[in-house]
Motif scaffolding. Structure first.
Motif, PDB file in Angstrom:
ATOM      1  N   THR A 187       0.828  -1.203   0.000  1.00 13.71           N
ATOM      2  CA  THR A 187       0.000   0.000   0.000  1.00 13.71           C
ATOM      3  C   THR A 187       0.860   1.249   0.000  1.00 13.71           C
ATOM      4  O   THR A 187       0.603   2.207  -0.744  1.00 13.71           O
ATOM      5  CB  THR A 187      -0.932   0.012   1.225  1.00 13.71           C
ATOM      6  OG1 THR A 187      -1.832  -1.095   1.144  1.00 13.71           O
ATOM      7  CG2 THR A 187      -1.725   1.309   1.311  1.00 13.71           C
ATOM      8  N   VAL A 191       0.296   4.221  -2.846  1.00 14.56           N
ATOM      9  CA  VAL A 191      -0.645   5.267  -2.463  1.00 14.56           C
ATOM     10  C   VAL A 191      -0.200   6.606  -3.054  1.00 14.56           C
ATOM     11  O   VAL A 191       0.992   6.924  -3.101  1.00 14.56           O
ATOM     12  CB  VAL A 191      -0.765   5.357  -0.926  1.00 14.56           C
ATOM     13  CG1 VAL A 191       0.546   5.787  -0.270  1.00 14.56           C
ATOM     14  CG2 VAL A 191      -1.908   6.283  -0.522  1.00 14.56           C
ATOM     15  N   GLU A 194      -3.824  11.722  -5.161  1.00 12.94           N
ATOM     16  CA  GLU A 194      -5.163  11.699  -5.758  1.00 12.94           C
ATOM     17  C   GLU A 194      -6.078  10.785  -4.956  1.00 12.94           C
ATOM     18  O   GLU A 194      -7.234  11.116  -4.690  1.00 12.94           O
ATOM     19  CB  GLU A 194      -5.079  11.235  -7.214  1.00 12.94           C
ATOM     20  CG  GLU A 194      -6.424  11.235  -7.925  1.00 12.94           C
ATOM     21  CD  GLU A 194      -6.323  10.819  -9.379  1.00 12.94           C
ATOM     22  OE1 GLU A 194      -5.197  10.508  -9.835  1.00 12.94           O
ATOM     23  OE2 GLU A 194      -7.353  10.794 -10.061  1.00 12.94           O
ATOM     24  N   GLN A 195      -5.569   9.622  -4.544  1.00 14.66           N
ATOM     25  CA  GLN A 195      -6.355   8.711  -3.717  1.00 14.66           C
ATOM     26  C   GLN A 195      -6.641   9.330  -2.355  1.00 14.66           C
ATOM     27  O   GLN A 195      -7.758   9.230  -1.835  1.00 14.66           O
ATOM     28  CB  GLN A 195      -5.592   7.393  -3.535  1.00 14.66           C
ATOM     29  CG  GLN A 195      -5.404   6.600  -4.817  1.00 14.66           C
ATOM     30  CD  GLN A 195      -4.445   5.443  -4.641  1.00 14.66           C
ATOM     31  OE1 GLN A 195      -3.558   5.480  -3.785  1.00 14.66           O
ATOM     32  NE2 GLN A 195      -4.598   4.410  -5.461  1.00 14.66           N
ATOM     33  N   SER A 198      -9.372  11.953  -2.424  1.00 20.46           N
ATOM     34  CA  SER A 198     -10.647  11.513  -2.996  1.00 20.46           C
ATOM     35  C   SER A 198     -11.805  11.658  -2.009  1.00 20.46           C
ATOM     36  O   SER A 198     -12.967  11.534  -2.390  1.00 20.46           O
ATOM     37  CB  SER A 198     -10.548  10.054  -3.461  1.00 20.46           C
ATOM     38  OG  SER A 198     -10.334   9.188  -2.355  1.00 20.46           O
ATOM     39  N   PRO A 204      -6.993   7.090   2.017  1.00 19.66           N
ATOM     40  CA  PRO A 204      -7.078   6.543   0.657  1.00 19.66           C
ATOM     41  C   PRO A 204      -7.998   5.335   0.513  1.00 19.66           C
ATOM     42  O   PRO A 204      -8.313   4.927  -0.598  1.00 19.66           O
ATOM     43  CB  PRO A 204      -5.628   6.151   0.349  1.00 19.66           C
ATOM     44  CG  PRO A 204      -5.015   5.884   1.690  1.00 19.66           C
ATOM     45  CD  PRO A 204      -5.673   6.851   2.625  1.00 19.66           C
ATOM     46  N   ASP A 205      -8.441   4.767   1.615  1.00 15.18           N
ATOM     47  CA  ASP A 205      -9.337   3.620   1.585  1.00 15.18           C
ATOM     48  C   ASP A 205     -10.763   4.101   1.860  1.00 15.18           C
ATOM     49  O   ASP A 205     -11.058   4.596   2.959  1.00 15.18           O
ATOM     50  CB  ASP A 205      -8.902   2.583   2.628  1.00 15.18           C
ATOM     51  CG  ASP A 205      -9.707   1.305   2.561  1.00 15.18           C
ATOM     52  OD1 ASP A 205     -10.912   1.352   2.893  1.00 15.18           O
ATOM     53  OD2 ASP A 205      -9.147   0.252   2.206  1.00 15.18           O
TER      54      ASP A 205
END
Length: 402
Positions: A187, A191, A194-195, A198, A204-205
């Motif tokens: 990960t 990573v 942008e993630q 979001s 990011p998750d």
């Protein structure tokens, strides 16, 4: 002090409710393409009023470069950058003239200087970090252009909701335990910002972000605050950065991170979890990786002996709940008279979403400073004529087994 760094050195200025905040940066390489547009994105990620998860204080945090550039390029001279405070409300803090806010810096600043900022937190306010972020954005541009270095931080936990590898090491469950760590390192290798951006939590998750959002909203609705954790990974760092003994790279990172308002804990690599792992498991084994060596695992967090080894550098950072909350709290006046204080200012229920760019920027300052120092050492040593009589053992060229 208000300065940080050695070869790449910054000095920040300004208080939470003064006319402007900013930074002076020394050691910026000449000829670097640079305009306000290079600095603004990180400041915009840090600014208040981004969402209903942050303080509603509406600051645009538009940066102005005052000196150190001409025609869009750095001159190598001191770089000065400034951001005006546009939506400050000193009148919100009138009652706090009488009461020190619980767990805030009002009392300690008064004890140190004999005077204190009468509105906001003065220099203890997170407004001070605007200068750090601006200087870090400049460092990041150089690091990316010159070495392809990438720095990504993200929220990994809010309250007890945490996505990092969990569970103590148990020999009978070593395979499952190792799998969690391997997935975590994977990960960290992929990573990106942008993630992270979001969602408003900056996790990011998506599944974990939804849980963290609920926890922040609960604190907001209760006029309370909540802390959490953040992870930062630095990729493509050259080997050899960091100084022996007192200025080890992880020590400089710890210094930088623990200087950020609201931070309460720092751990590099395996951190405290490493205390429960046997040496034969925790040791990062070497292998040939291109023209250098690599490690099969990365419990060291990319640093060994205080010096970067070429693997990803990663660390965890803990933030406490914001000290200023809307609930009434028992306290005393500066003269010791009992009273009750309910803050009227605009404050974050959780500081982590806005702190991501601060952490990235402080990491950039540390790596930039270490890189300039190491390059100075290497270029100085390169002027010494090569001595063919130098023992191969000193150069690591024994060639055993080849």
């Amino acid at each position: 002090m208000s300065s940080f760094g050695t070869a790449y050195r910054i000095a920040t200025f300004g208080e939470s409710h003064c006319k402007a905040v900013g930074v002076i940066v020394e050691g910026v390489p000449p000829g670097l393409p640079l305009t306000e547009a290079d600095v603004q994105p990180q400041l915009s990620r840090r600014r208040p009023g981004q969402s209903n998860l942050t303080t509603p204080r509406d600051e645009k945090d538009r940066v102005t470069i005052l000196s150190g550039t001409e025609m869009g390029y750095t001159l190598g001279t001191p770089l000065a950058m400034m951001v005006h405070n546009e939506d400050h409300r000193p009148k919100d803090y009138g009652e706090m003239d009488y009461y020190p806010r619980p767990s805030h810096a009002d009392y300690t600043y008064l004890e140190k200087y004999g005077v204190k900022a009468s509105s906001g937190g003065g220099r203890s306010s997170a407004r001070e970090t605007i200068g750090r972020v601006a200087a870090g954005a400049v460092a990041e541009k150089y690091l990316k252009l010159a070495h392809g270095i990438e720095i990504v931080a993200f929220v990994s936990g809010v309250g007890l909701v945490n996505m990092t590898p969990a569970g103590d090491y148990e020999p009978e469950q070593e395979e499952e335990w190792a799998d969690r760590w391997n997935k975590w390192w994977a990960t960290l290798k992929t990573v990106n910002r942008e993630q992270v951006d979001s969602n408003e939590v900056r996790c990011p998750d998506a599944e974990w972000a939804a849980k963290m959002r609920q926890r922040i909203e609960r604190s907001r609705d209760e006029h309370d605050s909540i802390g959490g954790t953040m992870v930062c990974v630095i990729r493509n760092v050259p080997t050899g950065l960091g100084e022996p003994c007192f200025d080890k790279l992880e020590a400089k990172l710890a210094h930088a991170m623990m200087s950020i308002p609201a931070t309460k804990g720092f751990e590099i690599g395996s951190g405290f979890a490493g205390a429960g792992i046997p040496g034969h498991v925790h040791n990062d084994k070497f292998y040939q990786k291109g023209d250098k060596l690599g490690t099969t695992t990365n419990f060291s967090g990319g640093i060994q002996g205080g010096i970067s080894n070429g693997e990803d550098i990663y660390f965890n950072l803990a933030f406490k709940p914001a000290a200023t909350i809307g609930q009434s709290q028992p306290t005393v006046t500066y003269q010791g008279v009992d009273g009750v204080l309910a803050a009227k200012g605009r404050h974050d229920p959780c500081v982590l979403p806005r702190a991501v760019s601060i952490v990235e920027s402080m990491a950039a300052l540390v790596i930039m400073d270490a890189l300039v120092l190491q390059n100075a050492r290497k270029s100085t040593a390169a002027l010494i004529p090569v001595d063919p009589n130098m023992p191969p053992a000193l150069r690591g060229e024994l060639g055993l087994g080849k």
